[in-house]
Design an enzyme around this catalytic site. Sequence first.
Site, PDB file in Angstrom:
ATOM      1  N   HIS A   1       0.725  -1.146   0.018  1.00  6.33           N
ATOM      2  CA  HIS A   1       0.217   0.038   0.177  1.00  6.33           C
ATOM      3  C   HIS A   1       0.854   1.260   0.056  1.00  6.33           C
ATOM      4  CE1 HIS A   1      -3.267   2.827   0.962  1.00  6.33           C
ATOM      5  NE2 HIS A   1      -3.900   1.842   0.665  1.00  6.33           N
ATOM      6  N   ASP A  14      -8.007  -5.543   0.349  1.00  4.89           N
ATOM      7  CA  ASP A  14      -8.394  -6.730  -0.509  1.00  4.89           C
ATOM      8  C   ASP A  14      -8.014  -8.056  -0.528  1.00  4.89           C
ATOM      9  OD1 ASP A  14      -9.849  -4.630  -1.727  1.00  4.89           O
ATOM     10  OD2 ASP A  14      -8.150  -3.753  -2.854  1.00  4.89           O
TER      11      ASP A  14
END
Length: 433
Positions: free
Chosen positions: A311, A368
């Site tokens: 991320h 996710d």
Amino acid sequence: MTKSNTGSFTLTDNQTGKSYDLPVLHASVGPNVVDVRKFYAQTDHFTYDPGFTSTGSCESGLTYIDGDKGILLHRGYRIEDLAANCSFLEVAHLLLNGDLPNKEQKAKFDHDVTYHTMVHEQLSNFYRGFRRDAHPMAILCGVVGALSAFYHDSTDINDEHARMVASFRLIAKMPTLAAMAYKYSIGQPFNYPKNNLGYAENFLHMMFSVPAEEYEMNPVLAKAMDRLFILHADHEQNASTSTVRLAGSSGANPFACIAAGIASLWGPAHGGANEAVLTMLNEIGHKDNIKEYIAKAKDKDDPFRLMGFGHRVYKNYDPRAKVMQESCHEVLEILGVDDPLLELAMELEKIALEDPYFVDRKLFPNVDFYSGIVLKAMGFPTSMFTVLFAVARTTGWVAQWKESIEDPQAKIGRPRQLYTGPTERPFVPLDKR
Ligand code: CMC
């Protein structure tokens, strides 16, 4: 919002020896920012930051992420607390209005959103123009943009009431439009929303009920759906939110802006990752193949990345991923599903988290990584995963869009560039080229 000067930076041009003072603006928590708005006028230079790794694009009071500690706050509240104790619409109220609602405010807000769940009947004709095998995200990009052709009375961005009605409409209609995209793809009739149901329940009803049979709502699944919506509601100035803000900065109507956000969300580096994770897990297939795929992910000549890992902001475990992992176990247990993909995902996570490549780069599972397994167990086809992300994120997009329109300092977004193309040259006629 607080924004005060807390000092300055002095920048010296080493060629001319000239120094410039750059004011520092104060954040309520997290990094302060160096104000470079007058930088070009003063220095005849632009700043350069492709991918915005160090650039604040706006002032916002909605969401704060401490990436090093793995903390996500909406209006000051921890995501774990909101996911455990609130409904999605309470979180929507929090994002839009700045605070969690009291009982009366909650009842009013729930009513105001729920009132708008139906879509103009003519919109169903739009769906019929799509091929049955169209990706539902392709459909969603089209039909959400088309809302601006149906709801003219809420496209005046300068009218506060119109802005609020547009916000309610978008949050309320998105589940209806998403479920219609699914029903169209499988050739079943569209279901009208039922306003006696909660937000997530209504969505499950529109997705999975058929006119021929009674639909039995599983409250645990409805709760899990609601929680998944909360976890995806907003996430600061990510690619799709920045897209919405940028589109909105030109004065475009909110429906068009949210359609732009949906397009940006679709990519596998962003909201498309949940679909990509499941495709990846299926491709890996067995625990014995994990090492091969980890090696591929580490190989710079191979475009493969471990989807659901890494991320831009989190350099620690994504707090949403933790809640999602718990939810995943819970849903699978309730449904009595023994999905080997969960075991595979957990093994993949374990191996990756011990590997120096991932450790050194602080690559952790993101939201996710586990969401696809939950959604698969609930009966959603893979192609709907990113659509669900879009349904939930619409609340964040709308809140951020409203905040940007209401910002007295709002200006059209217009980045500058480092130009490296040809300098001016004489035109060459076609017969001389
Ligand atoms: N697998 C393998 N290597 C990776 C991965 C990954 N998933 N993510 C980052 N890296 C490596 C990357 O190659 C680079 O290595 P090096 O420094 O040797 O060149 C380093 O880690 C830093 O990566 P980056 O690409 O500079 O980081 P970024 O901040 O630009 O990208 C990201 C962030 C999320 C796009 C990226 O981590 C990624 O592609 N992850 C997989 C897709 C994914 O799961 N996306 C969902 C994000 S969470 C949901 C959302 O909010 O949208």
